[in-house]
Write a protein that holds these residues in place. Structure first.
Motif, mmCIF file in Angstrom:
data_model
loop_
_atom_site.group_PDB
_atom_site.id
_atom_site.type_symbol
_atom_site.label_atom_id
_atom_site.label_comp_id
_atom_site.label_asym_id
_atom_site.label_seq_id
_atom_site.Cartn_x
_atom_site.Cartn_y
_atom_site.Cartn_z
ATOM 1 N N GLY A 27 8.530 -49.045 -100.225
ATOM 2 C CA GLY A 27 9.635 -49.648 -100.869
ATOM 3 C C GLY A 27 10.059 -48.635 -102.216
ATOM 4 N N ASP A 28 9.309 -47.757 -102.446
ATOM 5 C CA ASP A 28 9.673 -46.760 -103.547
ATOM 6 C C ASP A 28 10.616 -45.995 -103.087
ATOM 7 N N LYS A 29 11.311 -45.269 -104.081
ATOM 8 C CA LYS A 29 12.656 -44.438 -103.850
ATOM 9 C C LYS A 29 12.226 -42.864 -104.175
ATOM 10 N N ILE A 30 12.709 -42.080 -103.028
ATOM 11 C CA ILE A 30 12.378 -40.723 -103.143
ATOM 12 C C ILE A 30 13.936 -40.059 -103.154
ATOM 13 N N SER A 31 14.031 -38.938 -103.399
ATOM 14 C CA SER A 31 15.160 -38.093 -103.392
ATOM 15 C C SER A 31 14.997 -36.832 -102.306
ATOM 16 N N PHE A 32 15.884 -36.667 -101.944
ATOM 17 C CA PHE A 32 15.783 -35.304 -101.138
ATOM 18 C C PHE A 32 16.825 -34.180 -101.827
ATOM 19 N N GLU A 33 15.985 -33.177 -102.257
ATOM 20 C CA GLU A 33 17.100 -32.059 -102.902
ATOM 21 C C GLU A 33 16.783 -30.836 -102.292
ATOM 22 N N PRO A 34 18.095 -30.455 -101.633
ATOM 23 C CA PRO A 34 17.875 -29.058 -101.016
ATOM 24 C C PRO A 34 17.897 -27.800 -101.880
ATOM 25 N N HIS A 35 16.967 -26.955 -101.561
ATOM 26 C CA HIS A 35 16.840 -25.646 -102.161
ATOM 27 C C HIS A 35 16.659 -24.582 -101.064
ATOM 28 N N GLY A 36 17.734 -24.026 -101.069
ATOM 29 C CA GLY A 36 17.738 -22.843 -100.021
ATOM 30 C C GLY A 36 17.378 -23.352 -98.663
ATOM 31 N N ASP A 37 16.582 -22.890 -98.037
ATOM 32 C CA ASP A 37 15.983 -23.355 -96.608
ATOM 33 C C ASP A 37 15.018 -24.434 -96.761
ATOM 34 N N ALA A 38 14.665 -24.854 -98.174
ATOM 35 C CA ALA A 38 13.634 -26.031 -98.103
ATOM 36 C C ALA A 38 14.087 -27.378 -98.651
ATOM 37 N N ILE A 39 13.578 -28.097 -98.575
ATOM 38 C CA ILE A 39 13.771 -29.459 -99.156
ATOM 39 C C ILE A 39 12.523 -30.010 -100.162
ATOM 40 N N VAL A 40 13.004 -30.449 -101.158
ATOM 41 C CA VAL A 40 12.188 -30.847 -102.147
ATOM 42 C C VAL A 40 12.224 -32.559 -102.369
ATOM 43 N N LEU A 41 11.022 -33.043 -102.207
ATOM 44 C CA LEU A 41 11.062 -34.551 -102.146
ATOM 45 C C LEU A 41 10.706 -34.730 -103.754
ATOM 46 N N ARG A 42 11.267 -35.700 -104.469
ATOM 47 C CA ARG A 42 11.077 -36.239 -105.656
ATOM 48 C C ARG A 42 10.887 -37.692 -105.824
ATOM 49 N N VAL A 43 9.967 -38.262 -106.638
ATOM 50 C CA VAL A 43 9.928 -39.585 -106.699
ATOM 51 C C VAL A 43 10.854 -40.234 -107.762
#
Length: 83
Positions: A27-43
């Motif tokens: 149920g928690d929300k996370i965001s997906f942030e593209p950084h070049g060829d990687a993806i950063v997950l943030r709460v």
């Protein structure tokens, strides 16, 4: 490195160790942030109404729900008469 498989529905199960490290649960929300060829997950931090109460100071207008409903009806009537 932890590896997860993408399902046909586009879903991924985040490994338990990573969920524990991030402190996230169902149920928690996370965001997906593209950084070049990687993806950063943030709460995504949930913001409660109570936590922002008073942020803008005290309202200069004290209005009841009835007052607000009456104002909306009056504005709607003005707009209707102008058309």
């Amino acid at each position: 490195m932890r590896i997860a498989t993408l399902t046909t529905k586009g879903q991924v199960t985040i490994p338990a160790e990573i969920r524990a490290r991030l402190g996230i649960d169902a149920g928690d929300k996370i965001s997906f942030e593209p950084h070049g060829d990687a993806i950063v997950l943030r709460v995504v931090e949930a913001v409660s109404v109570q936590s922002i109460r008073g942020m803008f100071g005290k309202s200069p207008i004290n209005a009841t729900l009835d007052d607000m409903a009456q104002a909306v009806r009056a504005r709607a009537a003005e707009n209707f008469l102008q058309t």
